[in-house]
Structures are given as C-alpha cells and as structure tokens.
Scaffold this motif. Structure first.
Motif: not given
Length: 132
Positions: A32-49
C-alpha cells in the motif's frame, strides 16, 4: 516480478493504492501507498504462492485473503489507507524491470458470479481469461 489485484485513486504512477501481490518467488503481501508519491509499504502473509487471492475493502479496512486450493484462507489487513469512495480496481502485472516483458494468466474464478453487464463494464467478456 509480481501479479495481483490493485485498488487505486487514479491511474498516475504515484497514486495512493492498495494491492494484493504474489511475487515470482512466491512471496505474498498486501502492499500500500498512503499518500501521493509516498513510500510503498507492505504486510507480508505467511502464505506462499497461493492459488486464490482475494482483496476486499470493508469500512475503510483492506483485507487480503489467500489460500491453496482446498486449504483454509490466511488473511492479513491494513487500516489507515484512505482511498476515495470511487476507485480504479483491476488486475496487474509488474516486471520491476523495463527491459523485461512478463506474461501471466488470470483465471476468472471469482468473477463468474457477477452479472454480464458488470463484467462488460470492466472490460471482461463472458468466459474470458486475461493474458498480459
């Protein structure tokens, strides 16, 4: 490289967005990116493929649910990303390398229950499989 579902305010490259991503190495994350031109953040899932990827917005909270066929869903969520009420939603593919062209097939399992008029409005014809 990655594929997935994306929800964004507009079509500019720096738009705020939320996306459910499956990377080429199997990493699955809610980015996700919270604001225009902001950094992209992420929440990693335990699921793989995973075989199934769902992205849902409920009361301003975004949920990514993933699973292998026949297995229970794993869900991660994010709050505090304020996208507009009317947004752009779609499937995407990203190579992360402008010199590389990636290809993907998106089976339309979850869209099969939508009325044909809705599918046509978003550019999908009955029985279509997307290739990018």
């Amino acid at each position: 490289r990655k594929i997935g579902w994306i929800v964004r305010n507009n079509l500019s490259a720096d738009s705020p967005h939320v996306n459910a991503s499956v990377h080429g190495d199997g990493l699955t994350s809610l980015q996700f990116r919270r604001e225009t031109a902001g950094e992209t953040e992420e929440v990693i899932s335990t699921d793989q493929a995973p075989d199934v990827v769902q992205l849902e917005r409920r009361d301003g909270v975004y949920y990514m649910s993933t699973a292998k066929f026949g297995k229970p869903f794993t869900t991660v969520k994010i709050e505090g990303v304020h996208l507009r009420n009317e947004v752009f939603v779609g499937l995407y593919i990203c190579s992360h390398n402008p010199e590389v062209v990636e290809k993907a097939v998106f089976p339309m399992y979850g869209l099969s229950n939508l009325p044909l008029r809705i599918l046509n409005r978003i550019g999908i014809t009955s029985g279509a499989i997307w290739k990018s």
